[in-house]
Design a protein around this motif. Structure first.
Motif, PDB file in Angstrom:
ATOM      1  N   MET A   1       0.834  -1.192   0.000  1.00  0.00           N
ATOM      2  CA  MET A   1       0.000   0.000   0.000  1.00  0.00           C
ATOM      3  C   MET A   1       0.876   1.253   0.000  1.00  0.00           C
ATOM      4  N   THR A   2       0.610   2.163  -0.921  1.00  0.00           N
ATOM      5  CA  THR A   2       1.401   3.388  -1.045  1.00  0.00           C
ATOM      6  C   THR A   2       0.807   4.495  -0.184  1.00  0.00           C
ATOM      7  N   ALA A   3       1.599   4.980   0.762  1.00  0.00           N
ATOM      8  CA  ALA A   3       1.149   6.074   1.621  1.00  0.00           C
ATOM      9  C   ALA A   3       1.511   7.406   0.967  1.00  0.00           C
ATOM     10  N   ILE A   4       0.627   8.375   1.133  1.00  0.00           N
ATOM     11  CA  ILE A   4       0.814   9.696   0.532  1.00  0.00           C
ATOM     12  C   ILE A   4       1.025  10.738   1.624  1.00  0.00           C
ATOM     13  N   LYS A   5       2.096  11.504   1.485  1.00  0.00           N
ATOM     14  CA  LYS A   5       2.344  12.616   2.411  1.00  0.00           C
ATOM     15  C   LYS A   5       1.843  13.937   1.839  1.00  0.00           C
ATOM     16  N   GLN A   6       2.001  14.106   0.515  1.00  0.00           N
ATOM     17  CA  GLN A   6       1.529  15.339  -0.122  1.00  0.00           C
ATOM     18  C   GLN A   6       0.811  15.008  -1.418  1.00  0.00           C
ATOM     19  N   ARG A   7      -0.391  15.532  -1.547  1.00  0.00           N
ATOM     20  CA  ARG A   7      -1.231  15.294  -2.719  1.00  0.00           C
ATOM     21  C   ARG A   7      -1.732  16.649  -3.241  1.00  0.00           C
ATOM     22  N   GLN A   8      -1.832  16.748  -4.546  1.00  0.00           N
ATOM     23  CA  GLN A   8      -2.440  17.923  -5.167  1.00  0.00           C
ATOM     24  C   GLN A   8      -3.756  17.506  -5.803  1.00  0.00           C
ATOM     25  N   VAL A   9      -4.838  18.166  -5.403  1.00  0.00           N
ATOM     26  CA  VAL A   9      -6.165  17.874  -5.933  1.00  0.00           C
ATOM     27  C   VAL A   9      -6.668  19.094  -6.709  1.00  0.00           C
ATOM     28  N   PHE A  10      -7.211  18.854  -7.897  1.00  0.00           N
ATOM     29  CA  PHE A  10      -7.897  19.893  -8.661  1.00  0.00           C
ATOM     30  C   PHE A  10      -9.355  19.471  -8.798  1.00  0.00           C
TER      31      PHE A  10
ATOM     32  N   ALA B   1      -5.211  15.202   7.038  1.00  0.00           N
ATOM     33  CA  ALA B   1      -5.876  14.037   7.629  1.00  0.00           C
ATOM     34  C   ALA B   1      -4.875  12.904   7.808  1.00  0.00           C
ATOM     35  N   ASN B   2      -4.731  12.447   9.034  1.00  0.00           N
ATOM     36  CA  ASN B   2      -3.894  11.278   9.338  1.00  0.00           C
ATOM     37  C   ASN B   2      -2.481  11.411   8.756  1.00  0.00           C
ATOM     38  N   GLY B   3      -1.899  12.585   8.880  1.00  0.00           N
ATOM     39  CA  GLY B   3      -0.529  12.792   8.418  1.00  0.00           C
ATOM     40  C   GLY B   3      -0.386  13.090   6.941  1.00  0.00           C
ATOM     41  N   THR B   4      -1.495  13.183   6.223  1.00  0.00           N
ATOM     42  CA  THR B   4      -1.457  13.482   4.792  1.00  0.00           C
ATOM     43  C   THR B   4      -1.931  14.905   4.545  1.00  0.00           C
ATOM     44  N   GLN B   5      -1.173  15.647   3.752  1.00  0.00           N
ATOM     45  CA  GLN B   5      -1.576  17.007   3.380  1.00  0.00           C
ATOM     46  C   GLN B   5      -2.011  17.010   1.925  1.00  0.00           C
ATOM     47  N   SER B   6      -3.230  17.473   1.696  1.00  0.00           N
ATOM     48  CA  SER B   6      -3.733  17.581   0.329  1.00  0.00           C
ATOM     49  C   SER B   6      -4.031  19.045   0.037  1.00  0.00           C
ATOM     50  N   ASN B   7      -3.458  19.543  -1.036  1.00  0.00           N
ATOM     51  CA  ASN B   7      -3.727  20.912  -1.486  1.00  0.00           C
ATOM     52  C   ASN B   7      -4.896  20.860  -2.459  1.00  0.00           C
ATOM     53  N   TYR B   8      -6.036  21.379  -2.024  1.00  0.00           N
ATOM     54  CA  TYR B   8      -7.272  21.281  -2.806  1.00  0.00           C
ATOM     55  C   TYR B   8      -7.447  22.576  -3.584  1.00  0.00           C
ATOM     56  N   CYS B   9      -7.447  22.477  -4.904  1.00  0.00           N
ATOM     57  CA  CYS B   9      -7.565  23.652  -5.763  1.00  0.00           C
ATOM     58  C   CYS B   9      -8.890  23.608  -6.516  1.00  0.00           C
TER      59      CYS B   9
END
Length: 379
Positions: A1-10, A61-69
């Motif tokens: 399972m791949t854990a994500i620390k930083q995600r970019q959402v559009f 959330a739970n150590g994951t940062q998502s930048n929501y654009c």
């Protein structure tokens, strides 16, 4: 399972005149409710304007940062949002000419019978409004003792009743689909030139995020008419990527929700639009998930948007046709009510559920696992 620390959402919204403030509030409210189901305590930061056509907010959330654009094109929607009866009637004539009184009508009927039925609903509402308003105004006017005043009084009353009917129609979202049909026809025939510059702007932002190695996952998620905007925006973004290796390991994800793409792609003049779809259908590195619900009368359920318009997909490429299976995500009594609320049903993709299941909008946009890993875990 791949854990994500930083995600970019559009996020690309549908044909909705409401802007980023509405969708930020909706996300914050629904994420809080969904936390009881998925255990994700998503901290939704305040909304900030990033550019003239985008707003951003942070999700943690739970150590994951998502930048929501939030990619905004609601100003264009408002310019094409019919308000008075004159413009509503013009939209109706456009719908009849481009979707009903055309050989393409059979393609739409076979693709999604509910679509044309929903499009005819405003016509029936308008006809009923005129008949009832005419009957009521004529009956009331003839009761006046002054015969000379009956005709002008009847006209005034008719206008008032029709104004009330339009208000009721807007409250019931009667004209919403009609506006979408008319806009889609104009776009397919090259009569929405301002949208091209906006799509290019969106493509540039998406490409920059993909080129940024700090983003472990880049997610483009589009709803309703926003799925149409996502086709050329995503295709052009992929052309701007510096290194195609940045698409490896399903790092870039396209999620289309409740799509109505054939409203543009089936038009004869939409060849450039179909070319963009063909490009996406021949990019196996892109993880494309398409969620549509058969109970959603405003979408084309489980219809491949690429192959349905005559294009092809390469092996192991193109959209994965999926259903959110809403009936498994809500308690039966509530789901029974939701099925009768056709407008709400089209927005369920963005809302909290009663139970966990195969689809979770908030886990996709803020969860600690990569979406590819989430899919494996949910199947």
């Amino acid at each position: 399972m791949t854990a994500i620390k930083q995600r970019q959402v559009f996020y690309l919204h549908g044909f909705d005149p409401r802007g980023a403030a509405h969708y930020h509030r909706l996300y914050r409210e629904q994420a809080a409710q969904q936390s009881k189901v998925n255990g994700l305590n998503i901290n939704v930061a305040d909304r900030k304007r990033h550019s003239s056509h985008s707003h951003r907010w942070q999700l943690n959330a739970n150590g994951t940062q998502s930048n929501y654009c939030f990619l905004s094109w609601d100003d264009i929607v408002r310019r094409h949002w019919a308000k008075g009866w004159k413009h509503i009637l013009s939209d109706m004539l456009s719908f009849m000419r481009c979707y009903v009184l055309t050989p393409n009508a059979f393609r739409y009927i076979f693709a999604a019978p509910k679509q044309l039925m929903a499009g005819l609903y405003p016509a029936l509402f308008m006809l009923l409004s005129m008949v009832l308003s005419g009957w009521a105004s004529a009956s009331a006017a003839t009761q006046l003792p002054w015969q000379a005043a009956q005709w002008p009084a009847g006209l005034v009353l008719f206008a008032a009743l029709m104004h009330g009917s339009k208000w009721l129609g807007n409250k019931m979202a009667v004209f919403w689909l009609l506006r979408i049909y008319a806009f889609s026809a104009r776009w397919a025939n090259g009569r929405v030139p301002e949208l091209e510059a906006r799509i290019n702007h969106f493509a540039g932002q998406i490409a920059n995020a993909i080129n940024d190695e700090r983003n472990q996952e880049v997610v483009v998620i589009a709803h309703s008419v926003g799925t149409m905007v996502a086709m050329p925006a995503m295709a052009r973004a992929l052309e701007l990527i510096n290194d195609k290796a940045r698409l490896a390991n399903q790092r870039v994800v396209l999620i289309t929700l409740g799509h109505c793409i054939p409203l543009v792609s089936f038009h004869r003049k939409a060849s450039a639009f179909r070319a963009d779809m063909r490009a996406l259908g021949h990019t196996p590195e892109l993880l494309w998930l398409d969620y549509t619900a058969p109970t959603d009368g405003a979408c084309f359920p489980l219809l491949n948007p690429v192959t349905s318009c005559g294009e092809t997909c390469a092996p192991n490429a193109g959209p994965r046709m999926l259903s959110p299976r809403f009936f498994t995500l809500f308690h039966p009594p509530r789901y029974k009510k939701l099925r009768r609320a056709w407008y709400t049903m089209h927005f369920l993709y963005l809302m909290a559920t009663d139970k966990p299941g195969p689809y979770d909008f908030f886990a996709f946009t803020a969860g600690p696992l990569a979406i590819a890993s989430q899919l494996k875990e949910r199947t």
